[in-house]
Design an enzyme around this catalytic site. Structure first.
Site, PDB file in Angstrom:
ATOM      1  N   HIS A 124     -14.831  -1.870  -6.017  1.00  0.00           N
ATOM      2  CA  HIS A 124     -16.285  -1.963  -5.824  1.00  0.00           C
ATOM      3  C   HIS A 124     -16.895  -3.231  -6.391  1.00  0.00           C
ATOM      4  O   HIS A 124     -18.107  -3.279  -6.603  1.00  0.00           O
ATOM      5  CB  HIS A 124     -16.969  -0.729  -6.447  1.00  0.00           C
ATOM      6  CG  HIS A 124     -16.566   0.543  -5.774  1.00  0.00           C
ATOM      7  ND1 HIS A 124     -16.595   1.767  -6.402  1.00  0.00           N
ATOM      8  CD2 HIS A 124     -16.086   0.775  -4.533  1.00  0.00           C
ATOM      9  CE1 HIS A 124     -16.171   2.697  -5.563  1.00  0.00           C
ATOM     10  NE2 HIS A 124     -15.839   2.123  -4.425  1.00  0.00           N
ATOM     11  N   CYS A 132     -24.938 -14.600  -2.791  1.00  0.00           N
ATOM     12  CA  CYS A 132     -26.166 -14.762  -2.002  1.00  0.00           C
ATOM     13  C   CYS A 132     -26.256 -13.608  -1.012  1.00  0.00           C
ATOM     14  O   CYS A 132     -25.282 -13.308  -0.309  1.00  0.00           O
ATOM     15  CB  CYS A 132     -26.132 -16.087  -1.241  1.00  0.00           C
ATOM     16  SG  CYS A 132     -27.504 -16.237  -0.073  1.00  0.00           S
TER      17      CYS A 132
HETATM   18  C1  BV8 Z   1     -18.253   3.237   2.731  1.00  0.00           C
HETATM   19  C2  BV8 Z   1     -20.426  -0.040  -7.318  1.00  0.00           C
HETATM   20  C3  BV8 Z   1     -18.104   2.850   5.052  1.00  0.00           C
HETATM   21  C4  BV8 Z   1     -21.902  -0.256  -7.407  1.00  0.00           C
HETATM   22  C5  BV8 Z   1     -20.164   2.202  -6.383  1.00  0.00           C
HETATM   23  C6  BV8 Z   1     -23.944   8.644   4.032  1.00  0.00           C
HETATM   24  C7  BV8 Z   1     -24.443   7.368   4.262  1.00  0.00           C
HETATM   25  C8  BV8 Z   1     -23.726   6.241   3.886  1.00  0.00           C
HETATM   26  C9  BV8 Z   1     -22.497   6.392   3.267  1.00  0.00           C
HETATM   27  C10 BV8 Z   1     -22.029   7.658   3.050  1.00  0.00           C
HETATM   28  C11 BV8 Z   1     -22.713   8.779   3.417  1.00  0.00           C
HETATM   29  N1  BV8 Z   1     -21.970   9.864   3.053  1.00  0.00           N
HETATM   30  C12 BV8 Z   1     -20.846   9.471   2.453  1.00  0.00           C
HETATM   31  C13 BV8 Z   1     -20.860   8.145   2.472  1.00  0.00           C
HETATM   32  C14 BV8 Z   1     -19.836   7.310   1.964  1.00  0.00           C
HETATM   33  C15 BV8 Z   1     -20.270   6.874   0.558  1.00  0.00           C
HETATM   34  C16 BV8 Z   1     -20.032   8.008  -0.392  1.00  0.00           C
HETATM   35  O1  BV8 Z   1     -18.893   8.318  -0.706  1.00  0.00           O
HETATM   36  N2  BV8 Z   1     -21.121   8.644  -0.860  1.00  0.00           N
HETATM   37  C17 BV8 Z   1     -20.972   9.726  -1.810  1.00  0.00           C
HETATM   38  C18 BV8 Z   1     -22.223   9.772  -2.706  1.00  0.00           C
HETATM   39  C19 BV8 Z   1     -20.761  11.027  -1.050  1.00  0.00           C
HETATM   40  N3  BV8 Z   1     -19.409   5.763   0.265  1.00  0.00           N
HETATM   41  C20 BV8 Z   1     -19.798   4.537   0.583  1.00  0.00           C
HETATM   42  O2  BV8 Z   1     -20.895   4.251   1.020  1.00  0.00           O
HETATM   43  C21 BV8 Z   1     -18.717   3.481   0.386  1.00  0.00           C
HETATM   44  N4  BV8 Z   1     -18.642   2.690   1.566  1.00  0.00           N
HETATM   45  O3  BV8 Z   1     -17.985   4.398   2.859  1.00  0.00           O
HETATM   46  O4  BV8 Z   1     -18.235   2.325   3.767  1.00  0.00           O
HETATM   47  C22 BV8 Z   1     -19.492   3.242   5.506  1.00  0.00           C
HETATM   48  C23 BV8 Z   1     -20.389   2.241   5.752  1.00  0.00           C
HETATM   49  C24 BV8 Z   1     -21.664   2.593   6.227  1.00  0.00           C
HETATM   50  C25 BV8 Z   1     -22.021   3.946   6.411  1.00  0.00           C
HETATM   51  C26 BV8 Z   1     -21.081   4.957   6.101  1.00  0.00           C
HETATM   52  C27 BV8 Z   1     -19.832   4.601   5.639  1.00  0.00           C
HETATM   53  C28 BV8 Z   1     -19.065   2.582  -0.772  1.00  0.00           C
HETATM   54  C29 BV8 Z   1     -19.030   3.374  -2.060  1.00  0.00           C
HETATM   55  C30 BV8 Z   1     -19.111   2.418  -3.252  1.00  0.00           C
HETATM   56  C31 BV8 Z   1     -20.428   2.590  -3.961  1.00  0.00           C
HETATM   57  N5  BV8 Z   1     -20.422   1.755  -5.181  1.00  0.00           N
HETATM   58  N6  BV8 Z   1     -20.116   1.394  -7.456  1.00  0.00           N
HETATM   59  C32 BV8 Z   1     -22.390  -0.156  -8.827  1.00  0.00           C
HETATM   60  O5  BV8 Z   1     -21.576   0.056  -9.754  1.00  0.00           O
HETATM   61  O6  BV8 Z   1     -23.606  -0.296  -9.015  1.00  0.00           O
HETATM   62  S1  BV8 Z   1     -19.808   3.833  -6.551  1.00  0.00           S
HETATM   63  C33 BV8 Z   1     -19.847   4.309  -8.192  1.00  0.00           C
HETATM   64  O7  BV8 Z   1     -19.952   5.711  -8.224  1.00  0.00           O
HETATM   65  C34 BV8 Z   1     -18.562   4.074  -8.916  1.00  0.00           C
HETATM   66  O8  BV8 Z   1     -18.027   2.820  -8.628  1.00  0.00           O
HETATM   67  C35 BV8 Z   1     -17.677   5.192  -8.470  1.00  0.00           C
HETATM   68  O9  BV8 Z   1     -16.954   4.860  -7.322  1.00  0.00           O
HETATM   69  C36 BV8 Z   1     -18.664   6.232  -8.038  1.00  0.00           C
HETATM   70  C37 BV8 Z   1     -18.499   7.518  -8.781  1.00  0.00           C
HETATM   71  O10 BV8 Z   1     -18.486   7.206 -10.092  1.00  0.00           O
HETATM   72  P1  BV8 Z   1     -17.189   7.593 -10.980  1.00  0.00           P
HETATM   73  O11 BV8 Z   1     -16.501   6.355 -11.270  1.00  0.00           O
HETATM   74  O12 BV8 Z   1     -16.383   8.699 -10.405  1.00  0.00           O
HETATM   75  O13 BV8 Z   1     -17.931   8.080 -12.190  1.00  0.00           O
HETATM   76  P2  BV8 Z   1     -18.712   9.399 -12.281  1.00  0.00           P
HETATM   77  O14 BV8 Z   1     -19.819   9.151 -13.214  1.00  0.00           O
HETATM   78  O15 BV8 Z   1     -19.014   9.921 -10.922  1.00  0.00           O
HETATM   79  O16 BV8 Z   1     -17.651  10.387 -12.922  1.00  0.00           O
HETATM   80  C38 BV8 Z   1     -17.084  10.094 -14.165  1.00  0.00           C
HETATM   81  C39 BV8 Z   1     -16.022  11.146 -14.378  1.00  0.00           C
HETATM   82  O17 BV8 Z   1     -15.356  10.862 -15.597  1.00  0.00           O
HETATM   83  C40 BV8 Z   1     -16.610  12.535 -14.497  1.00  0.00           C
HETATM   84  O18 BV8 Z   1     -15.814  13.425 -13.732  1.00  0.00           O
HETATM   85  C41 BV8 Z   1     -16.486  12.844 -15.994  1.00  0.00           C
HETATM   86  O19 BV8 Z   1     -16.189  14.213 -16.211  1.00  0.00           O
HETATM   87  C42 BV8 Z   1     -15.303  12.025 -16.391  1.00  0.00           C
HETATM   88  N7  BV8 Z   1     -15.289  11.563 -17.780  1.00  0.00           N
HETATM   89  C43 BV8 Z   1     -16.354  11.221 -18.544  1.00  0.00           C
HETATM   90  N8  BV8 Z   1     -15.906  10.791 -19.756  1.00  0.00           N
HETATM   91  C44 BV8 Z   1     -14.546  10.859 -19.728  1.00  0.00           C
HETATM   92  C45 BV8 Z   1     -14.155  11.353 -18.472  1.00  0.00           C
HETATM   93  N9  BV8 Z   1     -12.860  11.532 -18.134  1.00  0.00           N
HETATM   94  C46 BV8 Z   1     -11.935  11.224 -19.060  1.00  0.00           C
HETATM   95  N10 BV8 Z   1     -12.228  10.745 -20.284  1.00  0.00           N
HETATM   96  C47 BV8 Z   1     -13.524  10.566 -20.661  1.00  0.00           C
HETATM   97  N11 BV8 Z   1     -13.796  10.090 -21.889  1.00  0.00           N
END
Ligand code: BV8
Length: 249
Positions: A124, A132
């Protein structure tokens, strides 16, 4: 599927010891112990009224570029103070132990690189890289004329963080490399990710379909927990060093 309990560690160490090709996928959870808020943590202070998924989108940037730019500035300030934690260092150690090791991260905080990993696929992007928004090319520096967001010195377009927003496609070559690493590994570790966001969340499934052993290390249950071969509940900063010290014995 095996639930987690402490005596799974020796079994996991044996699985790792008897394989060469290891692929790891990390999410925000691995940086949580470095003080970097995860995507699921409630945002603090000024940002508490926003959901990250509302701000990390091209639409948000179009509607309110200043707000989005300032959110990333706030996050960069937090991340600048963050140091890699024992989980990051354990993965840097792990890269040295396996001939074929690939680290795929969803994080944009550079902490894996600072900890010493080299074979990294940044799915990501990188919050410290700026591009840009018009020409889509990296911009290293620009004159500070007080614009927020700053403007591109080449074309005058608005600058933006070089990260992948929701609704944006991942660069094809990066996704291909991640897919290849997931489909050719013998062991796949999914660490600190809620396993919700696509296409990252499909990588452990690709590994499973290619008969890799999939091991989740996470502090809470996720959609992957019920499908992984092993699901270890706990902090990455506790579990990973124990795995690595067992491998070094
Ligand atoms: C794509 C960078 C094709 C930015 C990030 C409707 C419209 C448009 C798109 C979609 C849609 N429906 C679905 C999609 C696809 C969408 C998606 O998946 N949406 C989700 C919400 C359902 N994906 C996309 O859009 C991707 N592109 O699909 O392109 C496309 C194109 C056009 C239209 C459709 C499809 C792009 C996704 C990338 C987004 N960018 N980050 C920034 O940082 O600002 S995502 C960001 O959140 C992170 O990078 C990561 O990927 C994501 C989730 O975060 P996590 O890393 O998992 O962290 P999270 O907080 O969620 O969880 C932490 C975990 O750790 C927890 O489980 C917790 O319990 C645990 N934890 C906490 N502490 C500890 C621990 N575990 C162990 N030890 C600890 N100490």
């Amino acid at each position: 599927m095996h639930t987690s309990n402490p005596d799974l560690i020796p079994e996991i160490i044996e699985i790792l010891r008897s394989n060469n090709r290891v692929t790891v996928l990390t999410g925000a959870g691995i940086s949580a112990e470095s003080g970097v808020p995860t995507f699921r943590d409630a945002q603090t202070g000024l940002w508490s009224k926003f959901q990250p998924t509302e701000l990390a989108t091209p639409q948000a940037f179009r509607q309110n570029p200043k707000l989005v730019w300032e959110w990333y500035t706030w996050r960069r300030e937090i991340i600048k103070k963050a140091l890699p934690n024992p989980a990051h260092f354990a993965l840097a150690e792990m890269e040295k132990l396996f001939p074929e090791f690939v680290l795929i991260t969803q994080n944009v905080d550079r902490l894996h690189r600072i900890a010493g990993n080299e074979r990294i696929i940044e799915l990501h992007g990188d919050i410290f890289r700026t591009k840009c928004s018009v020409e889509n090319i990296a911009v290293k520096d620009w004159p500070d004329k007080g614009d927020i967001p700053p403007l591109c010195p080449h074309c005058g377009g608005m600058l933006r963080p070089d990260v992948v927003w929701f609704g944006e496609s991942l660069p094809a070559r990066i996704l291909e490399a991640a897919w290849e690493a997931a489909s050719s590994c013998q062991v796949f570790l999914a660490i600190g990710t809620s396993s919700v966001v696509e296409p990252a969340a499909s990588l452990p499934i690709v590994a499973l379909h290619n008969s890799a052993v999939v091991i989740e290390i996470n502090s809470q249950d996720t959609p992957l927990s019920g499908i992984a071969n092993y699901s270890l509940k706990g902090a990455a900063g506790d579990i990973l060093p124990r795995l690595v010290s067992g491998l070094n014995r």
